[in-house]
Design a protein around this motif. Structure first.
Motif, PDB file in Angstrom:
ATOM      1  N   MET A 166     -30.465  44.231   1.552  1.00  0.00           N
ATOM      2  CA  MET A 166     -29.863  44.934   2.678  1.00  0.00           C
ATOM      3  C   MET A 166     -29.300  43.945   3.680  1.00  0.00           C
ATOM      4  N   SER A 167     -28.190  44.290   4.250  1.00  0.00           N
ATOM      5  CA  SER A 167     -27.577  43.471   5.289  1.00  0.00           C
ATOM      6  C   SER A 167     -27.302  44.358   6.484  1.00  0.00           C
ATOM      7  N   GLY A 168     -27.850  43.965   7.641  1.00  0.00           N
ATOM      8  CA  GLY A 168     -27.652  44.763   8.845  1.00  0.00           C
ATOM      9  C   GLY A 168     -27.721  43.895  10.078  1.00  0.00           C
ATOM     10  N   GLY A 169     -28.365  44.409  11.129  1.00  0.00           N
ATOM     11  CA  GLY A 169     -28.449  43.690  12.380  1.00  0.00           C
ATOM     12  C   GLY A 169     -29.796  43.022  12.563  1.00  0.00           C
TER      13      GLY A 169
ATOM     14  N   GLU B 239     -21.322  38.311   3.684  1.00  0.00           N
ATOM     15  CA  GLU B 239     -21.858  36.957   3.781  1.00  0.00           C
ATOM     16  C   GLU B 239     -23.377  36.965   3.879  1.00  0.00           C
ATOM     17  N   ARG B 240     -23.930  37.930   4.592  1.00  0.00           N
ATOM     18  CA  ARG B 240     -25.376  37.981   4.760  1.00  0.00           C
ATOM     19  C   ARG B 240     -26.077  38.277   3.431  1.00  0.00           C
ATOM     20  N   ILE B 241     -25.548  39.230   2.680  1.00  0.00           N
ATOM     21  CA  ILE B 241     -26.136  39.520   1.372  1.00  0.00           C
ATOM     22  C   ILE B 241     -25.943  38.327   0.439  1.00  0.00           C
ATOM     23  N   ALA B 242     -24.749  37.761   0.447  1.00  0.00           N
ATOM     24  CA  ALA B 242     -24.459  36.637  -0.443  1.00  0.00           C
ATOM     25  C   ALA B 242     -25.334  35.434  -0.135  1.00  0.00           C
ATOM     26  N   ARG B 243     -25.637  35.225   1.145  1.00  0.00           N
ATOM     27  CA  ARG B 243     -26.409  34.053   1.547  1.00  0.00           C
ATOM     28  C   ARG B 243     -27.804  34.064   0.933  1.00  0.00           C
TER      29      ARG B 243
END
Length: 396
Positions: free
Chosen positions: A185-188, A218-222
């Motif tokens: 998951m990518s969020g805040g 980018e957050r998920i990929a990281r």
């Protein structure tokens, strides 16, 4: 050309037809041929899906046709939704009024356009080099995906005297491996979705879709990039170097030309066609300083292409792939697996489930005039043939 379903059905029928006996040489050859056909069909389907995403412009049922409102594309409708909090809305419409669902276009059918998903996939692939090199399987569900393994490389035949019999042998020993689907998951911040003010969404003159897709992707990929290299396989995907015994250099004073030759020949010749190096940029910097007996660099710069990446090139004839998730080369530590060499597509597999999903919630924070965004992706990875590549390290 046969479909994926037709090919897999033929493969199953061939195996089922030999349930009580060993496969003949012709059957083995036929099955291996179908495996290659299946890989080609899967790649073709993935390319068609990507191409469709690049060119998507369609008008779902219930939406005015292009003749009456030519600007009603999926991208424009989704952009309006991001800015207003209402699906398929004009920018003058502000307040959300009803629950959303993806099945009906007026109720949210524009919330996950293919082009938005494709942007995130692009970010994920570009972030980690291993993601470009491994075999990738995309499935429609996250059900466990098992396959059979066998390693018979330690066994061979023997010479038998006339009238004699063989002295020994070994039965085939089969194993199993399986791929699941971990949810990312990518969020805040603080386990909350990414929150953007309604004023910013309505007033911004820049590409809202691009900004949101860039950051969530980018957050998920990281995190996925780290797991694809160093994942433990317990509660997360198995990384490409997890649990491997590395090939070490001759001394703890740094890699040398002789060490690079050792690394290459530690991989069986059967797997060296298509082999590549993979390590991080700092390790590449160390290698760029290495020269041969004539003072010429061992590393050769290559044209920046999708095949080698912007920092790609060749090292002793084999392409170089940069992935920043690898640890830096530590010349006197054999526990830090700083790179790999070999046929990475044969050795490592990634399983993705469907597409990345974007969740847009204009209701939970409407008292604060904020819209919430989250992105979800399901993925797993595993080592499928560790004979095909070797992990590299320094020397203790």
């Amino acid at each position: 050309m046969r479909t994926i379903e037709e090919i897999t059905a033929a493969m199953t029928a061939l195996v089922d037809g030999a349930a009580d006996r060993s496969l003949t040489d012709d059957e083995v050859t036929a099955y291996e041929g179908m495996e290659q056909e299946l890989k080609g069909a899967q790649r073709t389907e993935q390319i068609r899906a990507r191409n469709a995403a690049y060119n998507v412009v369609r008008t779902p049922a219930g939406v005015p046709s292009s003749g009456s409102r030519p600007a009603d594309t999926i991208d424009k409708a989704f952009d309006n939704f991001l800015r207003t909090g209402r699906p398929n809305a004009d920018l003058s419409q502000l307040a959300p009024t009803n629950a959303q669902g993806e099945g009906s276009a007026p109720e949210g059918g524009y919330l996950v356009p293919d082009s938005f998903r494709q942007k995130i996939v692009d970010r994920m692939v570009a972030f980690g080099g291993i993601a470009n090199e491994a075999e990738t399987i995309t499935t429609s569900t996250g059900a466990p995906l098992p396959w059979v393994t066998v390693d018979d490389t330690a066994n061979s035949g023997e010479i038998v005297n006339e009238g004699g019999t063989f002295s020994g042998g070994a039965d085939l020993v089969f194993g199993t491996a399986s791929l699941g689907a971990y949810s990312y998951m990518s969020g805040g911040a603080s386990a909350t979705p990414l929150r953007v003010s309604l004023e910013l969404l309505q007033d911004a003159a820049f590409n809202v879709q691009g900004l949101v897709s860039d950051k969530l992707g980018e957050r998920i990929a990281r995190i996925q990039a780290v797991h694809l290299v160093r994942g433990s396989g317990s509660g997360e995907p198995q990384g490409i170097v997890d649990g491997l015994t590395p090939v070490q250099p001759a001394a703890n004073t740094g890699w040398t030309y002789a060490d690079l030759i050792t690394f290459i020949h530690s991989v069986d010749p059967a797997y060296r066609p298509g082999a590549k190096w993979a390590f991080n940029d700092q390790t590449l910097a160390t290698i760029k300083k290495m020269v041969d007996s004539h003072g010429d660099p061992l590393w050769r710069p290559g044209e920046a292409t999708m095949g080698t990446g912007t920092e790609g090139g060749t090292l002793l004839g084999y392409p170089v792939r940069i992935d920043q998730a690898f640890v830096d080369l530590d010349v006197d530590d054999s526990t830090d697996l700083c790179g790999v060499f070999g046929n990475l597509r044969e050795g490592f597999v990634i399983r993705r489930v469907r597409d990345v999903q974007i969740m847009v919630n204009p209701y939970a924070r409407q008292a604060y005039r904020q819209v919430e965004f989250t992105a979800w992706a399901r993925m797993d990875a595993a080592q499928q043939n560790t004979n095909a590549y070797k992990a590299l390290s320094g020397k203790s």
